[in-house]
Scaffold this active site. Structure first.
Site, PDB file in Angstrom:
ATOM      1  N   GLY A 188       0.825  -1.195   0.000  1.00  0.00           N
ATOM      2  CA  GLY A 188       0.000   0.000   0.000  1.00  0.00           C
ATOM      3  C   GLY A 188       0.860   1.246   0.000  1.00  0.00           C
ATOM      4  O   GLY A 188       1.999   1.211   0.468  1.00  0.00           O
ATOM      5  N   GLN A 197       2.787  10.012   1.304  1.00  0.00           N
ATOM      6  CA  GLN A 197       4.135   9.449   1.448  1.00  0.00           C
ATOM      7  C   GLN A 197       5.085   9.875   0.325  1.00  0.00           C
ATOM      8  O   GLN A 197       6.297   9.699   0.445  1.00  0.00           O
ATOM      9  CB  GLN A 197       4.062   7.916   1.498  1.00  0.00           C
ATOM     10  N   CYS A 207       5.523  -0.236   7.155  1.00  0.00           N
ATOM     11  CA  CYS A 207       5.215   0.950   6.363  1.00  0.00           C
ATOM     12  C   CYS A 207       6.438   1.315   5.543  1.00  0.00           C
ATOM     13  O   CYS A 207       7.551   1.273   6.054  1.00  0.00           O
ATOM     14  CB  CYS A 207       4.850   2.094   7.304  1.00  0.00           C
ATOM     15  N   LEU A 208       6.226   1.678   4.275  1.00  0.00           N
ATOM     16  CA  LEU A 208       7.356   2.024   3.410  1.00  0.00           C
ATOM     17  C   LEU A 208       8.081   3.286   3.902  1.00  0.00           C
ATOM     18  O   LEU A 208       9.226   3.498   3.546  1.00  0.00           O
ATOM     19  CB  LEU A 208       6.891   2.213   1.963  1.00  0.00           C
ATOM     20  N   HIS A 215      -4.681   1.567   7.231  1.00  0.00           N
ATOM     21  CA  HIS A 215      -3.328   2.116   7.401  1.00  0.00           C
ATOM     22  C   HIS A 215      -3.083   3.248   6.385  1.00  0.00           C
ATOM     23  O   HIS A 215      -2.592   4.320   6.753  1.00  0.00           O
ATOM     24  CB  HIS A 215      -2.321   0.970   7.224  1.00  0.00           C
ATOM     25  N   GLU A 216      -3.441   3.011   5.122  1.00  0.00           N
ATOM     26  CA  GLU A 216      -3.190   4.012   4.081  1.00  0.00           C
ATOM     27  C   GLU A 216      -4.052   5.253   4.289  1.00  0.00           C
ATOM     28  O   GLU A 216      -3.587   6.371   4.070  1.00  0.00           O
ATOM     29  CB  GLU A 216      -3.432   3.425   2.684  1.00  0.00           C
ATOM     30  N   HIS A 223      -2.610   7.697   6.675  1.00  0.00           N
ATOM     31  CA  HIS A 223      -1.580   8.579   6.098  1.00  0.00           C
ATOM     32  C   HIS A 223      -2.190   9.889   5.608  1.00  0.00           C
ATOM     33  O   HIS A 223      -1.574  10.949   5.720  1.00  0.00           O
ATOM     34  CB  HIS A 223      -0.879   7.896   4.910  1.00  0.00           C
TER      35      HIS A 223
HETATM   36 NI    NI Z   1       2.399   3.337   5.588  1.00  0.00          NI
END
Ligand code: NI
Length: 167
Positions: free
Chosen positions: A46, A51, A91-92, A133-134, A137
């Site tokens: 995701g 981000q 998370c990236l 989660h996304e 953000h």
């Molecule tokens: Ni994330």
């Protein structure tokens, strides 16, 4: 298509609250495809526009095993249902960090396509967790915000050290 640069925690830009998309069309579609490509290349399941320092309400996810079920969600809104379970998340923007977070296991998603068409679907399990989660953000919220400040400080130090070493 092109790969986008992913912001790393604790970059303050990750705290920006995203604005609703009002102009739909090719520009949004191309951007969403870049987001997807960046997510697949990372690799991740995701990615939110926040981000990559674009503060519009757009997220992409793909939790399928074969990486062939992309979802592009523009202006998503969620209804939370079902049991709340603690599941480990990553998370990236926080590479190498995995911690359990409590999330609803069933959700109903309302969103729009990059061309502005509205749609609704139900998701459960990992897909439901990933979408929650996304969408966090887009509010400037990160999964480490659910942890104790002690744990969060430890993670911040660890990531700062990693970044210093890779420079
Ligand atoms: Ni994330």
């Amino acid at each position: 298509m092109s790969l986008l640069n992913i912001l790393r925690y604790p970059d303050h830009r990750l705290r920006t609250k995203a604005r609703p998309v009002v102009d739909f069309g090719n520009i949004i579609e191309n951007f969403a495809n870049d987001l997807l490509e960046t997510m697949y290349a990372a690799p991740g399941i995701g990615l939110a526009a926040t981000q990559v320092d674009v503060h519009s309400r757009i997220v992409v996810v793909d939790t399928s095993e074969n990486r062939d079920e992309p979802h592009i969600l523009v202006n998503p809104s969620l209804e939370l249902h079902g049991e709340v379970l603690k599941v480990e998340e990553g998370c990236l923007s926080l590479p190498g960090i995995y911690e359990p977070v409590s999330r609803s296991q069933r959700i109903v998603v309302q969103a729009q396509t990059p061309l502005g068409e509205s749609f609704t679907f139900a998701a459960e399990g990992m897909l439901a967790v990933c979408i929650q989660h996304e969408c966090d953000h887009l509010e400037g919220k990160l999964f480490v915000d659910y942890l104790s400040s002690l744990k969060r400080n430890r993670i911040r130090k660890k990531l700062n050290k990693q970044q210093t070493q890779s420079e």
